[in-house]
Design an enzyme around this catalytic site. Sequence first.
Site, PDB file in Angstrom:
ATOM      1  N   PHE A  56       0.858  -1.186   0.000  1.00 48.53           N
ATOM      2  CA  PHE A  56       0.000   0.000   0.000  1.00 48.53           C
ATOM      3  C   PHE A  56       0.889   1.229   0.000  1.00 48.53           C
ATOM      4  CE2 PHE A  56      -2.373   3.453   2.003  1.00 48.53           C
ATOM      5  CZ  PHE A  56      -3.462   3.496   1.153  1.00 48.53           C
ATOM      6  N   ASP A  93       9.395   2.509   1.452  1.00 47.13           N
ATOM      7  CA  ASP A  93       8.230   3.226   1.954  1.00 47.13           C
ATOM      8  C   ASP A  93       8.162   2.950   3.454  1.00 47.13           C
ATOM      9  OD1 ASP A  93       5.772   4.053   2.827  1.00 47.13           O
ATOM     10  OD2 ASP A  93       4.651   3.330   1.093  1.00 47.13           O
ATOM     11  N   LYS A 128       2.987   9.599   8.311  1.00 49.76           N
ATOM     12  CA  LYS A 128       2.337   9.127   9.547  1.00 49.76           C
ATOM     13  C   LYS A 128       2.957   9.662  10.848  1.00 49.76           C
ATOM     14  CE  LYS A 128      -0.531   5.551   7.828  1.00 49.76           C
ATOM     15  NZ  LYS A 128      -0.313   4.852   6.564  1.00 49.76           N
TER      16      LYS A 128
HETATM   17  C1  LIG Z   1      -0.555   5.193   5.171  1.00 45.80           C
HETATM   18  C2  LIG Z   1       0.434   4.759   4.185  1.00 45.80           C
HETATM   19  C3  LIG Z   1       0.576   5.440   2.956  1.00 45.80           C
HETATM   20  C4  LIG Z   1      -0.336   6.562   2.519  1.00 45.80           C
HETATM   21  O1  LIG Z   1      -0.293   7.673   3.355  1.00 45.80           O
HETATM   22  P1  LIG Z   1      -1.379   8.846   3.186  1.00 45.80           P
HETATM   23  O2  LIG Z   1      -0.920   9.883   4.159  1.00 45.80           O
HETATM   24  O3  LIG Z   1      -2.724   8.255   3.499  1.00 45.80           O
HETATM   25  O4  LIG Z   1      -1.312   9.310   1.781  1.00 45.80           O
HETATM   26  C5  LIG Z   1       1.578   5.010   2.111  1.00 45.80           C
HETATM   27  N1  LIG Z   1       2.396   3.993   2.441  1.00 45.80           N
HETATM   28  C6  LIG Z   1       2.280   3.324   3.602  1.00 45.80           C
HETATM   29  C7  LIG Z   1       3.235   2.221   3.915  1.00 45.80           C
HETATM   30  C8  LIG Z   1       1.288   3.681   4.506  1.00 45.80           C
HETATM   31  O5  LIG Z   1       1.171   2.997   5.644  1.00 45.80           O
END
Ligand SMILES: *Cc1c(COP(=O)(O)O)cnc(C)c1O
Length: 388
Positions: free
Chosen positions: A129, A214, A243
């Site tokens: 994701f 990521d 986050k």
């Molecule tokens: C939450 C998340 C995203 C997306 O972040 P947003 O602030 O909702 O755009 C991307 N990568 C990972 C691993 C995430 O946990």
Amino acid sequence: MTSALMPTYARAAQSFARGEGAWLIDRDGRRFLDFAAGIAVCALGHAHPRLVEALTEQAGRLWHCSNLFEVPEQEAVAARLVAASFADVVFFGNSGAEANECAIKLARRHHAMAGRPERWRILAFEGSFHGRTLGTLAAAGNPKNLLGFGPPVSGFDQVAFGDLAAAAARIGPETAAILVEPIQGDGGIRVPPPGYLQGLRDLADRHGILLMFDEIQTGIGRTGRMFAYQQAGVVPDVMALAKGLGGGFPVGACLATARAAAGMTAGSHASTFGGNLLAMSVAAAVLDTVGTTDFLAEVERRGARLAAGLDELVARHGAVFEARRGTGLMQGLRCRGDQPGMVARLRAHGLIVAPAQDNVIRLLPPLIVGPAEIDAALAMLDRAAATG
Ligand SMILES: *Cc1c(COP(=O)(O)O)cnc(C)c1O
């Protein structure tokens, strides 16, 4: 009830009036232990005095100033991130998806500006994701999230997560970079097999492409180290953060080595709100707090306590929970039965958790969670499992 909001979320019939540390309090005064932390966002819990002070102090001075000017507060947070990591340079956005968009653009530009425009594809992973923009949706390639939005942005290839041979086979003359979560979060707290991330590093080196982590969910202390790459002992070229970085204030960052970011010249990328002063004030306070050896050692101890308790739960309630997985304060429980039902039942017992793919519930408490609170959460899980 009719709502003026677009119905894009399947919201629980529950709202909160305030928060205190690891606790959320609803409008009737009922207290919940918050083991979702805004989905790994509220790293220092709710209403942390240091963050409240940093934000309110900045709010009285200056909120926003465009990136047409120098912003020393951005320089200061970037310098902290650089000092705490492998990176040389930082770009600030406002969310995780934007941090990944920057990484994707950086990778393409890295090769294009060095005379290799044919290298533009990104290798990514099933179950990943990366956000909800058109680019990050295409990167993850989750058919459910792409449905109805037209042809996905081109240039992304997905292979099975954890399968090094599959990754090796998919890299071609057009590949620019590998984009991977060191531990898949939304995918269900999926930890790759030992040596896998090092294998990806070796592949990237062999093919002259970038390795991009990521760490939007794993970063900022979540695993007991500042960044998950440090725990894995594998250093990427690019890293996306968001986050936990803002402790609840929207902020994202793309970190890179100077070599990887060589194509990101003036005018190549921008964000109106990126590096906003309020966001920077909070991010500085988060980094000052989380970035100490003592704080991170405490996260590791609390993570071990939570993991041991969850292992006991799995042993005791094998018919309800199939397995625990995760590290530090990023833990998942794979449910045998109905996962949405378990999330709702836990809330009825006073515990907030976050759902994930693969029938997993995520336990992502604030990093300041205390041992008694961990024990209380484990007792709630025990009761919820015992009552079916
Ligand atoms: C939450 C998340 C995203 C997306 O972040 P947003 O602030 O909702 O755009 C991307 N990568 C990972 C691993 C995430 O946990």
